[in-house]
Motif scaffolding. Structure first.
Motif, PDB file in Angstrom:
ATOM      1  N   CYS A 111      -3.156 -16.053   4.401  1.00  0.00           N
ATOM      2  CA  CYS A 111      -3.237 -14.761   3.718  1.00  0.00           C
ATOM      3  C   CYS A 111      -3.803 -15.009   2.325  1.00  0.00           C
ATOM      4  CB  CYS A 111      -1.858 -14.114   3.629  1.00  0.00           C
ATOM      5  SG  CYS A 111      -1.748 -12.738   2.479  1.00  0.00           S
ATOM      6  N   PRO A 112      -4.880 -14.314   1.928  1.00  0.00           N
ATOM      7  CA  PRO A 112      -5.473 -14.552   0.602  1.00  0.00           C
ATOM      8  C   PRO A 112      -4.471 -14.340  -0.535  1.00  0.00           C
ATOM      9  CG  PRO A 112      -6.915 -13.201   1.936  1.00  0.00           C
ATOM     10  CD  PRO A 112      -5.614 -13.311   2.681  1.00  0.00           C
ATOM     11  N   LYS A 113      -3.430 -13.548  -0.289  1.00  0.00           N
ATOM     12  CA  LYS A 113      -2.383 -13.343  -1.298  1.00  0.00           C
ATOM     13  C   LYS A 113      -1.196 -14.274  -1.040  1.00  0.00           C
ATOM     14  CE  LYS A 113      -3.678  -8.455  -1.660  1.00  0.00           C
ATOM     15  NZ  LYS A 113      -3.241  -7.038  -1.456  1.00  0.00           N
ATOM     16  N   LEU A 125       1.110 -14.216   1.013  1.00  0.00           N
ATOM     17  CA  LEU A 125       2.379 -13.506   1.167  1.00  0.00           C
ATOM     18  C   LEU A 125       3.262 -14.229   2.178  1.00  0.00           C
ATOM     19  CD1 LEU A 125       1.301  -9.757   1.367  1.00  0.00           C
ATOM     20  CD2 LEU A 125       2.139 -11.025  -0.620  1.00  0.00           C
ATOM     21  N   PRO A 173       2.937  -7.411   6.098  1.00  0.00           N
ATOM     22  CA  PRO A 173       1.674  -7.372   5.368  1.00  0.00           C
ATOM     23  C   PRO A 173       1.770  -6.642   4.040  1.00  0.00           C
ATOM     24  CG  PRO A 173       1.654  -5.684   7.039  1.00  0.00           C
ATOM     25  CD  PRO A 173       2.953  -6.440   7.194  1.00  0.00           C
ATOM     26  N   CYS A 174       0.700  -6.720   3.270  1.00  0.00           N
ATOM     27  CA  CYS A 174       0.594  -5.965   2.024  1.00  0.00           C
ATOM     28  C   CYS A 174       0.123  -4.561   2.412  1.00  0.00           C
ATOM     29  CB  CYS A 174      -0.408  -6.612   1.073  1.00  0.00           C
ATOM     30  SG  CYS A 174      -2.124  -6.428   1.581  1.00  0.00           S
ATOM     31  N   GLY A 224      -2.694  -3.391   1.840  1.00  0.00           N
ATOM     32  CA  GLY A 224      -4.148  -3.328   1.883  1.00  0.00           C
ATOM     33  C   GLY A 224      -4.775  -3.579   3.239  1.00  0.00           C
ATOM     34  N   VAL A 225      -3.985  -3.497   4.293  1.00  0.00           N
ATOM     35  CA  VAL A 225      -4.555  -3.701   5.628  1.00  0.00           C
ATOM     36  C   VAL A 225      -5.476  -2.544   5.961  1.00  0.00           C
ATOM     37  CG1 VAL A 225      -4.073  -4.082   8.072  1.00  0.00           C
ATOM     38  CG2 VAL A 225      -2.453  -4.899   6.342  1.00  0.00           C
ATOM     39  N   CYS A 277      -8.335  -7.547   6.730  1.00  0.00           N
ATOM     40  CA  CYS A 277      -7.792  -7.789   5.393  1.00  0.00           C
ATOM     41  C   CYS A 277      -8.651  -7.129   4.321  1.00  0.00           C
ATOM     42  CB  CYS A 277      -7.744  -9.296   5.167  1.00  0.00           C
ATOM     43  SG  CYS A 277      -7.325  -9.780   3.496  1.00  0.00           S
ATOM     44  N   GLU A 278      -8.023  -6.532   3.332  1.00  0.00           N
ATOM     45  CA  GLU A 278      -8.772  -5.891   2.238  1.00  0.00           C
ATOM     46  C   GLU A 278      -9.451  -6.930   1.360  1.00  0.00           C
ATOM     47  OE1 GLU A 278      -5.171  -5.503  -1.107  1.00  0.00           O
ATOM     48  OE2 GLU A 278      -6.403  -3.750  -0.566  1.00  0.00           O
ATOM     49  N   VAL A 279      -8.930  -8.118   1.293  1.00  0.00           N
ATOM     50  CA  VAL A 279      -9.504  -9.171   0.451  1.00  0.00           C
ATOM     51  C   VAL A 279     -10.638  -9.875   1.194  1.00  0.00           C
ATOM     52  CG1 VAL A 279      -9.034 -11.263  -0.882  1.00  0.00           C
ATOM     53  CG2 VAL A 279      -7.254  -9.494  -0.647  1.00  0.00           C
ATOM     54  N   MET A 302     -11.951 -10.853   8.204  1.00  0.00           N
ATOM     55  CA  MET A 302     -10.799 -11.533   8.810  1.00  0.00           C
ATOM     56  C   MET A 302      -9.711 -10.519   9.186  1.00  0.00           C
ATOM     57  SD  MET A 302      -8.236 -14.259   6.936  1.00  0.00           S
ATOM     58  CE  MET A 302      -7.243 -12.990   6.164  1.00  0.00           C
ATOM     59  N   CYS A 352      -6.039  -9.230   9.423  1.00  0.00           N
ATOM     60  CA  CYS A 352      -4.896  -9.495   8.549  1.00  0.00           C
ATOM     61  C   CYS A 352      -3.985 -10.523   9.218  1.00  0.00           C
ATOM     62  CB  CYS A 352      -4.114  -8.215   8.274  1.00  0.00           C
ATOM     63  SG  CYS A 352      -2.502  -8.502   7.510  1.00  0.00           S
ATOM     64  N   VAL A 353      -3.688 -11.541   8.469  1.00  0.00           N
ATOM     65  CA  VAL A 353      -2.843 -12.630   8.963  1.00  0.00           C
ATOM     66  C   VAL A 353      -1.493 -12.094   9.436  1.00  0.00           C
ATOM     67  CG1 VAL A 353      -1.585 -14.678   8.183  1.00  0.00           C
ATOM     68  CG2 VAL A 353      -3.966 -14.350   7.515  1.00  0.00           C
ATOM     69  N   TRP A 354      -1.009 -11.062   8.752  1.00  0.00           N
ATOM     70  CA  TRP A 354       0.303 -10.511   9.099  1.00  0.00           C
ATOM     71  C   TRP A 354       0.240  -9.545  10.271  1.00  0.00           C
ATOM     72  CZ3 TRP A 354       4.919 -12.258   8.241  1.00  0.00           C
ATOM     73  CH2 TRP A 354       5.056 -13.246   7.258  1.00  0.00           C
TER      74      TRP A 354
END
Ligand code: SF4
Length: 156
Positions: A78-80, A82, A86-87, A89-90, A96-98, A102, A104-106
């Motif tokens: 996760c770029p953050k 976490l 998730p954050c 920003g999904v 992923c928003e970042v 990709m 979202c890892v979560w």
């Protein structure tokens, strides 16, 4: 590798079964690891762990592996970073928003956990923050040490 780590999440159930058997062996061999010396084992075991888990999960060697609690999706990707996601920003497509290319890892973690037995419950347990002092260390040896220690009952 992104494609391989997505494959691992799709096969989270098989990974769970394999890891549970592997962990039982690693913990059962604690007397041997202790005789050899955990400090002496750290470097070679961490090197093997990095190659194997790096290939399967893009493991970042955080030293406190949570794969079996995150649907076989390594949260350190996760770029953050976490530990509990998730954050917010999904994106609507689950990406992923970042890193928009990709998933979202979560999102992957929750999907993977739905394929698991213990993992289904484990993902709902809040994870402790990452202890950066363990970066690069073997999680396999940490599990062998931690799970072979008798649980201390504190009498009130
Ligand atoms: S969208 Fe997912 S992978 Fe991206 S920063 Fe948020 S939790 Fe992490």
């Amino acid at each position: 590798m992104y494609a391989v780590r997505r494959w691992s999440v799709r096969h989270a159930h098989g990974m769970e079964i394999f890891y549970q058997a592997f962990e039982r062996v690693v913990v059962a061999l604690h007397p041997l690891w202790r005789r050899i010396g955990y400090d002496r084992l750290e470097k070679p075991v961490a090197a093997v762990e990095k190659v194997v888990k790096g290939f399967l999960f893009d493991c970042q060697m955080c030293g406190q592996c949570a794969l079996s609690s995150t649907g076989m999706s390594c949260s350190m990707n996760c770029p953050k970073t976490l530990r509990n996601g998730p954050c917010g920003g999904v994106r609507p497509n689950g990406h992923c928003e970042v890193k928009p290319d990709m998933r979202c890892v979560w999102v992957e973690a929750f999907e993977g956990s739905e394929r698991m037995v213990e993992g289904k419950k484990a993902i709902r347990i809040v994870q402790i923050a990452v202890d950066r002092r363990l970066q690069g260390r073997s999680s396999w040896l940490k599990v062998a040490r931690d799970k072979s220690q008798p649980i201390e009952v504190v009498k009130s």
